[in-house]
Design an enzyme around this catalytic site. Structure first.
Site, PDB file in Angstrom:
ATOM      1  N   ASP A   1     -45.597 -80.516  61.054  1.00 27.34           N
ATOM      2  CA  ASP A   1     -45.527 -79.267  60.295  1.00 27.34           C
ATOM      3  C   ASP A   1     -46.934 -78.836  59.893  1.00 27.34           C
ATOM      4  O   ASP A   1     -47.203 -78.523  58.730  1.00 27.34           O
ATOM      5  CB  ASP A   1     -44.613 -79.447  59.071  1.00 27.34           C
ATOM      6  CG  ASP A   1     -44.137 -78.117  58.486  1.00 27.34           C
ATOM      7  OD1 ASP A   1     -44.334 -77.064  59.143  1.00 27.34           O
ATOM      8  OD2 ASP A   1     -43.573 -78.126  57.379  1.00 27.34           O
TER       9      ASP A   1
ATOM     10  N   GLY B   1     -39.482 -78.663  48.525  1.00 26.83           N
ATOM     11  CA  GLY B   1     -39.764 -79.111  47.177  1.00 26.83           C
ATOM     12  C   GLY B   1     -40.369 -78.027  46.308  1.00 26.83           C
ATOM     13  O   GLY B   1     -40.883 -77.028  46.792  1.00 26.83           O
TER      14      GLY B   1
ATOM     15  N   TYR C   1     -54.688 -80.716  43.537  1.00 26.56           N
ATOM     16  CA  TYR C   1     -55.772 -80.015  44.235  1.00 26.56           C
ATOM     17  C   TYR C   1     -55.889 -78.605  43.648  1.00 26.56           C
ATOM     18  O   TYR C   1     -55.007 -77.770  43.870  1.00 26.56           O
ATOM     19  CB  TYR C   1     -55.498 -79.985  45.746  1.00 26.56           C
ATOM     20  CG  TYR C   1     -55.557 -81.382  46.327  1.00 26.56           C
ATOM     21  CD1 TYR C   1     -56.751 -81.914  46.776  1.00 26.56           C
ATOM     22  CD2 TYR C   1     -54.422 -82.193  46.333  1.00 26.56           C
ATOM     23  CE1 TYR C   1     -56.817 -83.216  47.255  1.00 26.56           C
ATOM     24  CE2 TYR C   1     -54.478 -83.500  46.810  1.00 26.56           C
ATOM     25  CZ  TYR C   1     -55.681 -84.002  47.266  1.00 26.56           C
ATOM     26  OH  TYR C   1     -55.744 -85.288  47.721  1.00 26.56           O
TER      27      TYR C   1
ATOM     28  N   GLY D   1     -46.233 -74.367  43.245  1.00 28.86           N
ATOM     29  CA  GLY D   1     -45.957 -74.121  44.656  1.00 28.86           C
ATOM     30  C   GLY D   1     -44.492 -74.361  44.959  1.00 28.86           C
ATOM     31  O   GLY D   1     -43.828 -75.163  44.312  1.00 28.86           O
TER      32      GLY D   1
ATOM     33  N   ARG E   1     -40.351 -75.310  51.518  1.00 33.01           N
ATOM     34  CA  ARG E   1     -38.967 -75.323  51.962  1.00 33.01           C
ATOM     35  C   ARG E   1     -38.170 -76.447  51.317  1.00 33.01           C
ATOM     36  O   ARG E   1     -36.972 -76.389  51.181  1.00 33.01           O
ATOM     37  CB  ARG E   1     -38.937 -75.512  53.481  1.00 33.01           C
ATOM     38  CG  ARG E   1     -38.540 -74.267  54.219  1.00 33.01           C
ATOM     39  CD  ARG E   1     -38.504 -74.541  55.691  1.00 33.01           C
ATOM     40  NE  ARG E   1     -39.698 -75.230  56.145  1.00 33.01           N
ATOM     41  CZ  ARG E   1     -39.783 -75.837  57.320  1.00 33.01           C
ATOM     42  NH1 ARG E   1     -38.762 -75.876  58.123  1.00 33.01           N
ATOM     43  NH2 ARG E   1     -40.909 -76.426  57.676  1.00 33.01           N
TER      44      ARG E   1
ATOM     45  N   ASN F   1     -49.871 -76.389  54.458  1.00 30.51           N
ATOM     46  CA  ASN F   1     -49.739 -77.834  54.291  1.00 30.51           C
ATOM     47  C   ASN F   1     -51.087 -78.540  54.303  1.00 30.51           C
ATOM     48  O   ASN F   1     -51.175 -79.749  54.540  1.00 30.51           O
ATOM     49  CB  ASN F   1     -48.790 -78.401  55.344  1.00 30.51           C
ATOM     50  CG  ASN F   1     -47.355 -77.975  55.061  1.00 30.51           C
ATOM     51  OD1 ASN F   1     -47.011 -77.679  53.917  1.00 30.51           O
ATOM     52  ND2 ASN F   1     -46.530 -77.942  56.096  1.00 30.51           N
TER      53      ASN F   1
HETATM   54  P1  ADP Z   1     -42.792 -78.358  51.121  1.00 26.31           P
HETATM   55  O1  ADP Z   1     -42.487 -79.626  51.838  1.00 26.31           O
HETATM   56  O2  ADP Z   1     -41.618 -77.866  50.331  1.00 26.31           O
HETATM   57  O3  ADP Z   1     -43.388 -77.319  52.017  1.00 26.31           O
HETATM   58  P2  ADP Z   1     -45.468 -78.896  50.108  1.00 26.31           P
HETATM   59  O4  ADP Z   1     -45.798 -80.331  49.929  1.00 26.31           O
HETATM   60  O5  ADP Z   1     -46.008 -78.232  51.320  1.00 26.31           O
HETATM   61  O6  ADP Z   1     -43.884 -78.705  49.995  1.00 26.31           O
HETATM   62  O7  ADP Z   1     -45.932 -78.087  48.810  1.00 26.31           O
HETATM   63  C1  ADP Z   1     -45.642 -76.698  48.671  1.00 26.31           C
HETATM   64  C2  ADP Z   1     -46.859 -75.970  48.145  1.00 26.31           C
HETATM   65  O8  ADP Z   1     -47.214 -76.481  46.855  1.00 26.31           O
HETATM   66  C3  ADP Z   1     -48.123 -76.145  48.984  1.00 26.31           C
HETATM   67  O9  ADP Z   1     -48.177 -75.199  50.016  1.00 26.31           O
HETATM   68  C4  ADP Z   1     -49.223 -75.933  47.967  1.00 26.31           C
HETATM   69  O10 ADP Z   1     -49.438 -74.559  47.761  1.00 26.31           O
HETATM   70  C5  ADP Z   1     -48.627 -76.517  46.689  1.00 26.31           C
HETATM   71  N1  ADP Z   1     -49.048 -77.922  46.512  1.00 26.31           N
HETATM   72  C6  ADP Z   1     -48.456 -78.997  47.048  1.00 26.31           C
HETATM   73  N2  ADP Z   1     -49.071 -80.143  46.668  1.00 26.31           N
HETATM   74  C7  ADP Z   1     -50.097 -79.777  45.875  1.00 26.31           C
HETATM   75  C8  ADP Z   1     -51.134 -80.508  45.180  1.00 26.31           C
HETATM   76  N3  ADP Z   1     -51.195 -81.837  45.239  1.00 26.31           N
HETATM   77  N4  ADP Z   1     -52.038 -79.808  44.464  1.00 26.31           N
HETATM   78  C9  ADP Z   1     -51.962 -78.464  44.408  1.00 26.31           C
HETATM   79  N5  ADP Z   1     -51.025 -77.714  45.031  1.00 26.31           N
HETATM   80  C10 ADP Z   1     -50.089 -78.352  45.769  1.00 26.31           C
HETATM   81 MG    MG Z   2     -45.160 -77.447  52.976  1.00 25.39          MG
HETATM   82 MG    MG Z   3     -42.576 -80.011  53.928  1.00 27.24          MG
END
Ligand code: ADP
Ligand code: MG
Ligand code: MG
Length: 364
Positions: A168, A49, A117, A44, A47, A173
């Protein structure tokens, strides 16, 4: 083995530590052994990470990697995961630890380890699958339960959980477990609303307080610059609930039982039909704040069953133009719970669906 928080306390980092950070660090006894961490696959990108599926001592984990430019976002997300009691809730993503290390280019990078997940985010799941009534209710109820808990200020024994705004809320998310239950994730922009660090109007952070999140899900008062900063706590919770309404719309549009005898429409993000994949702030401002436009309900939802009426009303009560008229997350949770019960109540369905044997859907 590194103890989470220990390295922060050595004073290597530029930002100073509050007593709260130290307390929270002590609260979260999370050991991370990065030497044994393997990153296997990019799963994934948001924005802030890049998220990898990884492996830590035979255990499958997710690793969110922040570049040094996103250190603030990392520090914030880590500190929110360490808010007391948060990790005990079933609808909040499981945090396993955090650390920093040097990337191959010699710059520091920051890692958040969390449970993996397998279905990824809710948006992805819904784009690939339709859902039945009870699953859809359980997914949306779970997200709402997580948000209601996040919003709640709580004292339990000697532990204090501040009320926190997510800031957010989007279907990207929310993460989906193997059993299709859902958790709230991505706390990079979240903010404590009570306790020692509440937000106040007029300080330097006012702009930062009012303008964050994903443009598509921004509430009209955020888009229009009319966020009520005098009651920051309520205002930021109301902003979260607005986005929750959009998330309901995206989810129930993929619910097969709400489209009896016809194809379930393809998954769409809120306002995708109107503004496409990359709406600008200005476009959203015109559509949502000025024209007060909201996602359209499908033709077949004109049906007057109790379930459809309650569902539509719940969405409208979440995304109301008047922020103060919106449901609280707690009320929304109750509404979703009641909705989930409708499937077992034969008295509520309308004649058309009854005659077709399509309503109520089989429970379970
Ligand atoms: P950002 O702050 O850059 O938006 P996120 O924490 O929302 O980062 O993670 C970006 C994407 O990565 C999520 O929308 C999801 O698709 C995937 N993702 C994040 N954490 C997990 C996880 N623990 N297990 C599976 N997929 C994940
Ligand atoms: Mg996110
Ligand atoms: Mg974020």
């Amino acid at each position: 083995v590194l103890f989470l928080g220990y390295r922060m306390m050595k004073g290597k980092q530029k930002h100073s530590l509050s007593a709260l950070d130290v307390m929270e660090a002590a609260n979260t006894n999370t050991a991370v052994d990065l030497d044994h961490l393997k990153l296997l696959e990019l799963i994934g990108r948001g924005r802030y990470g890049s998220v990898f599926r990884g492996c830590l001592n035979e255990r499958c984990v997710a690793v969110k990697v922040f570049s040094s430019a996103n250190r603030q976002n990392y520090a914030n997300e880590r500190s929110i995961y360490c808010v007391p009691l948060l990790q005990q809730h079933d609808n909040i993503a499981r945090f396993l630890g955090a650390d920093e290390r040097l990337a191959s280019d010699g710059r520091p990078e920051f890692l958040i380890l969390m449970e993996f997940y397998p279905h990824g985010c809710l948006s992805r799941y819904l784009s690939l699958h339709t859902v039945d009534w009870s699953t859809c209710c359980r997914m949306t109820h779970g997200v709402t339960r997580g948000l209601a808990f996040l919003h709640t200020e709580l004292y339990r024994g000697d532990q204090y959980k501040a009320a926190v705004a997510h800031r957010d809320v989007t279907s990207r998310n929310v993460l989906v477990r193997a059993d299709l239950s859902c958790v709230l994730a991505d706390f990079g922009l979240s903010m404590r609303l009570t306790g020692s660090l509440p937000c106040r109007p007029g300080d330097d952070e006012t702009v930062a307080i009012s303008e964050v999140g994903t443009v598509r899900y921004m509430a009209p008062e955020v888009l229009g610059g009319a966020l009520n900063l005098r009651d920051c706590e309520s205002a930021l919770k109301q902003v979260d609930v607005y986005a929750l309404g959009l998330l309901y719309w995206e989810s129930f549009r993929r619910c097969s039982y709400l489209f009896p005898g016809e194809a379930v429409p393809e998954y769409q993000l809120a306002f995708q039909a109107e503004l496409g994949n990359h709406p600008s702030f200005e476009e959203m401002q015109i559509l949502v704040a000025r024209e007060k436009f909201r996602p359209r309900f499908p033709e077949s939802w004109k049906e007057n069953s109790l379930a459809l009426r309650s569902l539509k009303e719940t969405m409208e009560d979440c995304w109301d133009q008047d922020a103060e008229a919106r449901l609280t997350a707690q009320c929304a949770e109750q509404r979703l719970f009641e909705l989930s019960l409708l499937s077992t109540h034969t008295a509520v369905h309308n004649h058309r669906n009854l005659s077709q044997g399509l309503w109520p859907p089989p429970s379970g």
